[in-house]
Design a protein around this motif. Structure first.
Motif, short mmCIF file in Angstrom:
data_model
loop_
_atom_site.label_atom_id
_atom_site.label_comp_id
_atom_site.label_asym_id
_atom_site.label_seq_id
_atom_site.Cartn_x
_atom_site.Cartn_y
_atom_site.Cartn_z
N THR A 58 0.83 -1.19 0.00
CA THR A 58 0.00 0.00 0.00
C THR A 58 0.87 1.24 0.00
O THR A 58 1.89 1.30 0.67
CB THR A 58 -0.91 0.03 1.24
OG1 THR A 58 -0.07 -0.08 2.39
CG2 THR A 58 -1.88 -1.12 1.20
N ASP A 664 -7.00 0.24 -4.84
CA ASP A 664 -7.55 0.18 -3.49
C ASP A 664 -7.34 -1.15 -2.78
O ASP A 664 -7.55 -1.22 -1.56
CB ASP A 664 -9.07 0.46 -3.54
CG ASP A 664 -9.40 1.73 -4.28
OD1 ASP A 664 -9.32 1.69 -5.53
OD2 ASP A 664 -9.71 2.73 -3.63
N THR A 730 -7.05 -0.27 1.01
CA THR A 730 -6.82 1.15 1.29
C THR A 730 -7.75 1.96 0.38
O THR A 730 -7.34 2.44 -0.67
CB THR A 730 -5.35 1.54 1.03
OG1 THR A 730 -5.00 1.12 -0.30
CG2 THR A 730 -4.42 0.87 2.01
N PRO A 731 -9.00 2.10 0.77
CA PRO A 731 -9.99 2.75 -0.10
C PRO A 731 -9.67 4.23 -0.33
O PRO A 731 -9.41 4.97 0.62
CB PRO A 731 -11.30 2.57 0.67
CG PRO A 731 -10.89 2.38 2.09
CD PRO A 731 -9.58 1.67 2.06
N ARG A 732 -9.70 4.63 -1.59
CA ARG A 732 -9.42 6.01 -1.93
C ARG A 732 -10.48 6.95 -1.38
O ARG A 732 -10.20 8.12 -1.09
CB ARG A 732 -9.34 6.16 -3.45
CG ARG A 732 -8.02 5.72 -4.04
CD ARG A 732 -8.07 5.66 -5.56
NE ARG A 732 -8.80 4.47 -6.02
CZ ARG A 732 -8.94 4.12 -7.28
NH1 ARG A 732 -8.42 4.90 -8.23
NH2 ARG A 732 -9.59 3.03 -7.61
#
Length: 977
Positions: A58, A664, A730-732
């Protein structure tokens, strides 16, 4: 290990670092100071935002610092050839997305959250660690030499299966078992701790079955920093002090660098337990109402119970001749006065419920915390001798001493003849008419308590080189080193009983002058024997005590020579990208030697020391590669050839891959085949012994045993297969949020393990004759039984579970418009789904959730940190889930099945979990002419929660996962110039 060059650029100020890190999301560990799971990469030049690829694939960003960053060499001073170590792979490419999960603790997190001045205490709070060896839980490690050691245990698979590295190199062991005491590391210079949770033998060699913990030093630190702190418990005991100093400077125009550090720590011992929780009196006893087929549980758990077969002044447990057992229950008090013991409402051969159960009071007389002194020195010198070569030398010295109170003497079956003059004087001749003898149990209040005094030194000297050069038209990196480590230990147990002298002193008679003497002195007047009076308190003579007690000791030496070379390069590229390759080799030689005086090698109730001698060497070579396959898809693989002088050739391997279909989410998976060869202790241990108790499954009687363990030179390497599958999200649309979930499964075949006394007795009862041959009566009569055991390759050890790691960081102005600073929430949890030791003897017990024998079902840790320019506040919540006292028990109250020695029934097997809440406060003082000054206060176990209570004699609390001291405070100051 990843080696990458630091690009040129200036070091950002603290305010610049805060502003820049708040521009982008970060994945933070609980201290709010460094990226969780992130691999370290060089700082970006000023004016740029530095994004790096984390170990979980990430993008991350530097986090806010609450103090000025340490003044490492700027690129104006450095040559541009500085190399950095990153854990998880030997590939020298920081952009490689490792398929293996790597968790990290930063220096800021260590400063903010460390509950003590022992770094291991913080690392052991991570859920991936379970069942570690600590000074708190090694109180009764009388003969093993492990008392006082802080050794990490990943996945509860044993410290011997967890490899500890310092900057990617092995750390010399602190015991002949090969385990490493974390306290030997230069803790003030640790800038990051990386934890690889998965088999890593193909990359790092033997012992990495459960994973690797790599301590990364700040090797280019420039400046001077001084720390001083002190702590105390809420009860006013356990005082401790700690001071440390570290400094670094460059010379020769930045080509050279010197680094020095030293620290000292002292901790007061707590040699009795005055905590209220230690008087709960819970015990497990055979159910007197049980009969075959009546549906009652075989065991019952009771309260208000205590030991009845050994009292401070002695109690008669049995008599022979005359009216058998007519004298049972007579006990002796101050000056030898005679009393009748009240056995209460329920009584077994060793435990009473109610009545006079509190008379033994043994649980108060154990030590709660050792007295300790620890000193560390570390130095490093490096010099850039060429554009492609930096040479360095390191040296460290650690000295530690731990003193424990191991509790009172314990003898449950002293045979005293009916004509013994002390017995006759106490009871009168009439009471002893036709009595041929009595059996007395005592904790000998007149005698000093047993004491462990373990002193050890560990030295390490390393010489090596590293650098970057051009190969195949691309940058390549290399390292080479040779290291010598040596451990010296002096292991001593004070106030130990000599069994032969006990027998002589107990056999008392009157001489022709009417004086009480030893019978042996009548024929050998010069033998030094002094008769001993077991019947009462305040009655033993100092001459008798001095005659029967001794201080056995052993000196042990462990040496390790390690050398290794590593090369990482990019030989070619495909349409999908660069193909990275790393190759290397390692040679290791380990050997042990020792000395024990002849008089301490046998004949003692505990501490029958023998020196261990043995050695082996191992040669290894490895190959690792990282290959991009397609957009978002990459392969990583490693293979290692290993040749042991004791057990021959083995091959280990690891394959893995990552897939990032969108920005993501990243999927990852690894499969590894790992090995662990037997260590010197397992192969050549000459013999250690300890006194303990076992429960006879046939009678419910508690027996005192002397257990002796020796090595087994016929052991083979154990092999393990580990699978890890997970994902990182890791959602934008939620900047600053990161979540990882990983499922792991490890299966070890031919696992090297040994059965302990209770298991040996249980297996014998089930009819396995191999175990019965290890049990025999104690001919001296001091204990009931002698039990011999040695490690062997049993069937398998298997564990599986789920790791969850989530963090969210954001500037507080998202919530409060004009607020400054950043807020970080970080949660970690491990759920153990399975933990099975299969001995191959016909029964299997899954000990996941077994508090005393296996890992808890859940281990968790949550933290929240608010960081501002001049202060920070951190709150930590941690604990374990509820479980069972032993998963071998079958809990039932009615309609219980037939008795089974392996799975006996019990009415109450549940043990509650625990929950602890800690707070940390730091404040940066604006002091002139000082680079940074910070005051801090740690409060551990703010709610003063009690430990998990267990139905056992002695210490009535879990000492592995529980806080025994209650609320503790530690405050101090940090200064940097």
């Amino acid at each position: 290990m990843v080696i990458t060059e630091r690009p040129k650029g200036r070091i950002m100020s603290a305010s610049q670092a805060v502003r820049k890190t708040l521009l982008a999301f970060t994945i933070l560990s609980g201290g709010g100071s460094s990226a969780a799971w992130a691999q370290t990469t060089p700082d970006a030049p000023q004016g740029q935002v530095s994004h790096v690829k984390s170990a979980k694939g990430t993008p991350t960003q530097r986090s806010p610092q609450i103090k000025a960053p340490s003044r490492s060499r700027s690129d104006n001073e450095a040559s541009g050839r500085e190399v950095l170590t990153v854990t998880g792979t030997h590939i020298a490419n920081s952009r490689i997305k490792s398929p293996t999960p790597v968790s990290s603790l930063s220096a800021q997190e260590i400063r903010n959250q460390s509950p003590t001045n022992n770094l291991a205490d913080l690392v052991n709070q991570l859920p991936q660690f379970a069942g570690s060896v600590t000074p708190q839980n090694s109180t009764l490690a009388l003969s093993s030499g492990l008392a006082g050691i802080n050794a990490l245990n990943l996945r509860n698979l044993g410290p011997v299966r967890s490899l500890v590295l310092l900057d990617g190199r092995r750390v010399p062991a602190s015991a002949i078992t090969g385990i490493v005491d974390i306290n030997t590391l230069p803790q003030q210079l640790v800038k990051r701790v990386d934890v690889v949770t998965g088999g890593a033998s193909a990359q790092y060699g033997s012992d990495a079955v459960a994973g690797v913990t790599n301590f990364i030093l700040d090797k280019t630190y420039t400046g001077l920093k001084v720390d001083a702190d002190s702590g105390i418990s809420n009860h006013g005991d356990g005082q401790n002090e700690h001071a440390a100093i570290a400094g670094g400077f460059g010379f020769a125009g930045g080509k050279g660098h010197v680094l020095l550090s030293g620290d000292y720590a002292h901790q007061d011992g707590i040699f009795s337990i005055d905590r209220g929780w230690n008087r709960n009196g819970d015990r497990i006893v055979a159910n007197p109402a049980y009969a075959a087929g009546n549906g009652q549980p075989y065991y019952i758990r009771v309260g208000d119970a205590g030991t009845n077969n050994a009292l401070p002044g002695g109690i008669i447990n049995a008599s022979t001749g005359g009216v058998t057992n007519a004298l049972r229950g007579l006990y002796f008090g101050q000056g030898g006065n005679v009393n009748r013991y009240n056995y209460g409402t329920l009584s077994t051969s060793s435990v009473s419920v109610g009545g006079d159960q509190a008379l033994a009071n043994n649980n108060v007389n154990l030590g709660l915390q050792p007295e300790s002194d620890r000193k560390n020195l570390y130095g490093r010198l490096s010099y850039d001798v060429a554009p492609w070569m930096t040479l360095y030398g390191e040296g460290s010295y650690n000295q530690s001493e731990y003193i424990y109170n191991a509790g009172p003497q314990y003898l449950s079956s002293i045979a005293i003849k009916g004509t013994n003059p002390y017995l006759v004087d106490a009871l009168g001749a009439a009471a002893l008419k036709n009595v041929t003898g009595v059996t007395v149990g005592t904790t000998a209040l007149d005698m000093p308590y047993r004491q462990i005094d373990n002193y050890r030194t560990v030295q390490r000297y390393t010489f090596g080189g590293e650098g970057n050069f051009t190969m195949f038209g691309r940058r390549a990196s290399w390292t080479a080193y040779a290291q010598y480590g040596v451990m010296h230990s002096h292991e001593q147990i004070n106030n130990v009983m000599n069994t032969a002298k006990i027998a002589n002193a107990t056999d008392a008679v009157r001489n022709s002058a009417g004086q009480i003497v030893c019978r042996s002195s009548l024929t050998d007047p010069g033998n030094g024997c002094a008769p001993i009076d077991w019947l009462g308190t305040g009655v033993m003579s100092q001459a008798a005590i001095g005659y029967v007690l001794g201080n056995p000791w052993r000196e042990q030496r462990f040496q390790e020579i390690v050398s290794g070379v590593n090369l990482s390069t990019t030989p070619f590229a495909t349409w999908a990208g660069d193909v990275n390759v790393a190759v290397g080799g390692e040679y290791r030689d380990e050997r042990a030697s020792g000395y024990v005086p002849t008089e301490y090698q046998k004949g003692w109730s505990v501490g029958n020391y023998l020196p261990t001698f043995g050695n082996y060497n191992v040669k290894e070579a490895y190959l690792e590669t990282a290959v991009p396959l397609a957009r978002g898809l990459a392969f990583n693989g490693a293979v290692r050839a290993t040749d042991y002088s004791t057990s021959g050739y083995v091959t280990t391997w690891k394959i893995g891959g990552t897939w990032q279909p969108v920005r993501d989410i990243l999927f990852r998976a690894t499969q590894s085949h790992d090995i662990r060869a037997p260590n010197i202790n397992e192969l050549y241990n000459a013999g250690t012994s300890q006194t303990t108790t076992v429960l006879d499954p046939a009678t419910g009687k508690t027996n005192t045993v002397l257990s002796t363990t020796t090595g087994n030179p016929n052991l083979k390497p154990e092999t393990a297969n580990t699978t890890v599958v997970g994902a990182v999200i890791t959602p934008r649309y939620v900047p600053g949020l990161a979540l990882s979930i990983d499922w792991f499964h490890t299966k070890i075949k031919h696992a090297i393990q040994q059965f302990y006394p209770q298991s040996i007795v249980d297996e014998c009862y089930q009819g396995y004759t191999t175990f019965c041959s290890a049990i025999r009566p104690d001919p001296s009569g001091t204990r009931d039984l002698l039990i011999s055991a040695s490690p062997f390759n049993f069937a398998k050890l298997e564990t599986s579970g789920i790791d969850i790691d989530a963090s969210y960081t954001f500037p507080l102005r998202r919530i409060l418009r004009d607020a400054g600073g950043a807020f970080t929430i970080h949660g970690q949890a491990s759920n153990y789904l399975k933990y099975v030791s299969d001995s191959g003897m016909g029964y299997v017990v899954d000990t996941a959730g077994d508090i005393t024998n296996g890992p808890p079902k859940w281990i968790y840790r949550f933290s929240a940190t608010y960081s501002a320019e001049s202060y920070s506040i951190t709150a930590v919540a941690r604990g374990i889930s509820a479980g069972n006292y032993s998963n071998s028990y079958v809990q039932c109250t009615t309609t219980c099945g037939a008795y089974n020695a392996n799975y006996p029934s019990i009415n109450n097997n549940r043990v509650p979990g625990n929950f602890y809440f800690d707070m940390n406060f730091t404040y940066k003082l604006p002091v002139r002419n000082v680079g940074a000054m910070q005051l801090f206060l740690n409060v551990t176990n703010l709610g003063n929660a009690p430990p998990i209570l267990l139905p056992t004699s002695g210490l009535e609390a879990d000492s592995t996962y529980s806080n025994l001291l209650g609320r503790t405070y530690r405050g101090g100051v940090r200064m940097e110039f």
